[in-house]
Each structure stands twice: as structure tokens, then as C-alpha cells.
Scaffold this active site. Structure first.
Site, PDB file in Angstrom:
ATOM      1  CE1 TYR A  95     -40.528  50.467  16.251  1.00  0.00           C
ATOM      2  CE2 TYR A  95     -41.091  50.186  13.717  1.00  0.00           C
ATOM      3  CZ  TYR A  95     -40.284  50.454  14.468  1.00  0.00           C
ATOM      4  OH  TYR A  95     -38.463  50.436  14.430  1.00  0.00           O
ATOM      5  CG  ASP A 210     -37.182  43.062  18.819  1.00  0.00           C
ATOM      6  OD1 ASP A 210     -38.089  42.711  19.489  1.00  0.00           O
ATOM      7  OD2 ASP A 210     -37.665  43.524  17.748  1.00  0.00           O
ATOM      8  CB  CYS A 211     -33.682  42.913  22.698  1.00  0.00           C
ATOM      9  SG  CYS A 211     -33.243  44.820  22.085  1.00  0.00           S
ATOM     10  CB  SER A 212     -37.540  47.116  22.296  1.00  0.00           C
ATOM     11  OG  SER A 212     -37.203  46.574  20.842  1.00  0.00           O
ATOM     12  CG  ASP A 229     -37.890  50.733  17.358  1.00  0.00           C
ATOM     13  OD1 ASP A 229     -38.040  49.380  17.212  1.00  0.00           O
ATOM     14  OD2 ASP A 229     -37.412  51.310  16.751  1.00  0.00           O
ATOM     15  CB  ALA A 230     -33.948  49.365  22.503  1.00  0.00           C
ATOM     16  CG  HIS A 266     -29.591  44.188  23.401  1.00  0.00           C
ATOM     17  ND1 HIS A 266     -30.337  42.824  22.761  1.00  0.00           N
ATOM     18  CD2 HIS A 266     -29.510  42.816  25.066  1.00  0.00           C
ATOM     19  CE1 HIS A 266     -30.294  42.023  23.056  1.00  0.00           C
ATOM     20  NE2 HIS A 266     -29.850  42.093  25.096  1.00  0.00           N
ATOM     21  CG  HIS A 278     -30.454  39.514  27.657  1.00  0.00           C
ATOM     22  ND1 HIS A 278     -29.551  39.637  26.582  1.00  0.00           N
ATOM     23  CD2 HIS A 278     -30.298  38.065  27.863  1.00  0.00           C
ATOM     24  CE1 HIS A 278     -28.787  38.798  26.478  1.00  0.00           C
ATOM     25  NE2 HIS A 278     -29.156  37.979  27.884  1.00  0.00           N
TER      26      HIS A 278
END
Length: 314
Positions: A95, A210-212, A229-230, A266, A278
């Protein structure tokens, strides 16, 4: 500007990977210092100011203490980095983004390895060799090289030299890829430990996910590295029919797409009985366990993926 390709390590409990050095707002100054406090930085922001980090695309991801990066160049006190433990289509090595140089230290050769430890509690104290506390509190999933283990303590190598961690706070493995592996259902169960933790855009620590970041880290805690990442996670694992919820299993990942663009926006864990756990940026702004049908996400469901040993991604 200094060009380089060398390995450095995160030298603060949490270092944010910024989109660019120009992404910093005045209120973010406490987030780019060394020493730094995630609690102080988060407390200084309103919910709207936290969400602005997303809307303004200021943050890419985060590093935690001891996590390695490749430094590509240094420019005006900032390092252009690649986070090699965070798989991404943005760069084949990991990343990418920018981190203040003062939050990094150049890595020294590990030498003969006795394996590694991973912090297995929400947060734990890092101790000096004389058993006095350091100023550093380690977040969940911190991984450090192990020197030796006694009945009560584990001696580890850190960016600041040899230090101690209580044995009860960690698990041990022969390498970062050889911790005990648990099924995806366990990853969803680990997420419950972080209910009500604040949502933080780009968050990769037990100070805020965060979500991911939540799904990535719960799988990491179960011995598996998935993409950061999602949108990348949605291309891994095994596809499960979205119109057959009776076939979904605890630990399956539920992916949701933006209705106008169709892009994945998401991700959350299916928890069973129609429920999802989540990290949400809406209203509450925290990790929550909800009945999926009672959320606005239900109509945005676009994919269900199962991550198990046969999926080829773990």
C-alpha cells in the site's frame, strides 16, 4: 529530495499513511508527531471532522508499531512509502502513501530469528528491560521479532531496541505467516471484541478501524493476510450467491456498492441470523452489530465472499 529503496519501521503506536503531505489540516498536527497519541488526535475532532478525512481523500491507511515499509524517497520531512504487509492493487509491493519521517526508523537487521509475537489483546503496555513502563501502548495485532520467552515476559526487538511485553498479552509464531490459523467464523467473533470502537477513515488499529481495516485486522488476528481495501477483498475468496442468505455462514464478507457508480464502497462480516458486524461511518460512527435488513446497506448488497483454506487467498 532523497531517492532510496530501504526498509524502515513504524516507530510510533500508530502512523497514518497520508495521500500527500498537503493532506494535513491544522487539527491533524497531533497525528503526525513523535511521540503521538491517537486518543488525543481523535478526541480533538468532531464526527464531521473525522468523516472529512474520507470526503477529502486525506488518508490512505495506517501502520502500527514495528510494521515495515519500503521508503522510496524522502522529501521535506516526509517519506514516500509502500506498506508491504498491506496487499493492494495500487502497488504490486503493497500500500503506497506518505508518512512523516519522524514517525519512522530505519530498520536494522533482525539477525537470528526466534520467531515473532503478535499482540492478542486490544492494547497492551510495552515495558523497559527493568520492568518499568515505556511511554508506548501497543495496539492489537502489533507484530515484533521475539528474542526469548520466560514464564511471565517476552523479550522483543522494537524500533527502540529490546523491550518486554507480558506473555499473557501475546501469541507466538515462527514467522508473520505462521501463527495459528483459525476459520473465518473466528474472525467475525473477534470483531465483537471491538463493538463501539470509533470509526476512523483509513483506520488500521484498535484506536479506530474503517470498514475494510476491521475485516483485514480480524483475519490477521486469525493468521491470515487478505487485501487492505474492500474493493480488492471483493475479488478474493469464493463467491456465494447473494440471493440465498440461508447459505451464508458466519465469517463470510458482505460487500456493498455505491448505487450510482456500482463501485464497492463498504464491507462487513456476516454474523449469522441475518446479522452483520461492521465499522460504519453512518450516524453512530462506530463498530456495530446490526440486523442487515434494518440498515440502509441492505439494498446495496453486491457480493458475498467466503474466505477459507480453499479460497486461495489466505
Amino acid at each position: 529530495m532523497v531517492q532510496m529503496d530501504s526498509v524502515w519501521m513504524c516507530a510510533v503506536p500508530v502512523a497514518t499513511i497520508w495521500t500527500s503531505p498537503e493532506s494535513i489540516r491544522e487539527l491533524d498536527e497531533s497525528g503526525i508527531t513523535n511521540p503521538m497519541s491517537m486518543n488525543r488526535w481523535i478526541a480533538a475532532m468532531t464526527l464531521e471532522e473525522r468523516f472529512a478525512l474520507c470526503k477529502e481523500n486525506s488518508i490512505q491507511s495506517q501502520l502500527i508499531y514495528g510494521e515495515p515499509v519500503i521508503v522510496k524517497e524522502i522529501q521535506n520531512g516526509w517519506a514516500k512509502v509502500i506498506a508491504v504487509w498491506q496487499r493492494s492493487v495500487k502497488n504490486r509491493f503493497g500500500y503506497p502513501g506518505w508518512v512523516p519521517v519522524q514517525q519512522l526508523k530505519e530498520a536494522e537487521p533482525v539477525g537470528e530469528s526466534n520467531g515473532v509475537i503478535r499482540v492478542d489483546v486490544s492494547k497492551c503496555q510495552l515495558w523497559n528491560l527493568d520492568q518499568t513502563p515505556t511511554s508506548i501502548v501497543l495496539p492489537f495485532n502489533t507484530i515484533l521479532p521475539k528474542v526469548e520467552t520466560t514464564e511471565e515476559w517476552v523479550t522483543v526487538k522494537t524500533p527502540d531496541g529490546k523491550r518486554l511485553i507480558r506473555k499473557q498479552d501475546v501469541c507466538e509464531g515462527s514467522s508473520i505467516h505462521h501463527f495459528e490459523k483459525y476459520p473465518a467464523s473466528k474472525a467475525a467473533e473477534r470483531a465483537v471484541e471491538f463493538l463501539d470502537l470509533p470509526y476512523f477513515w483509513g483506520g488500521m488499529s484498535s484506536y479506530g478501524y474503517d470498514c475494510s481495516g476491521l475485516t483485514y485486522n480480524m483475519f490477521k488476528a486469525c493468521g491470515h493476510f487478505i487485501s487492505r481495501d474492500a474493493s480488492d477483498q471483493a475479488n478474493e475468496g469464493i463467491a456465494i450467491p447473494i440471493d440465498s442468505p440461508d447459505t451464508w455462514e458466519r465469517g463470510d464478507l458482505l460487500f456493498f456498492a455505491d448505487e450510482s457508480t456500482g463501485k464497492i464502497s463498504h464491507v462487513g462480516f456476516y454474523y449469522g441470523n441475518g446479522q452483520m458486524i461492521h465499522a460504519t461511518s453512518s450516524k453512530k460512527g462506530a463498530i456495530e452489530l446490526r440486523v442487515l435488513a434494518e440498515t440502509h446497506y441492505a439494498k446495496k448488497l453486491s457480493a458475498v465472499r467466503r474466505y477459507d483454506k480453499g479460497a486461495g487467498s489466505l
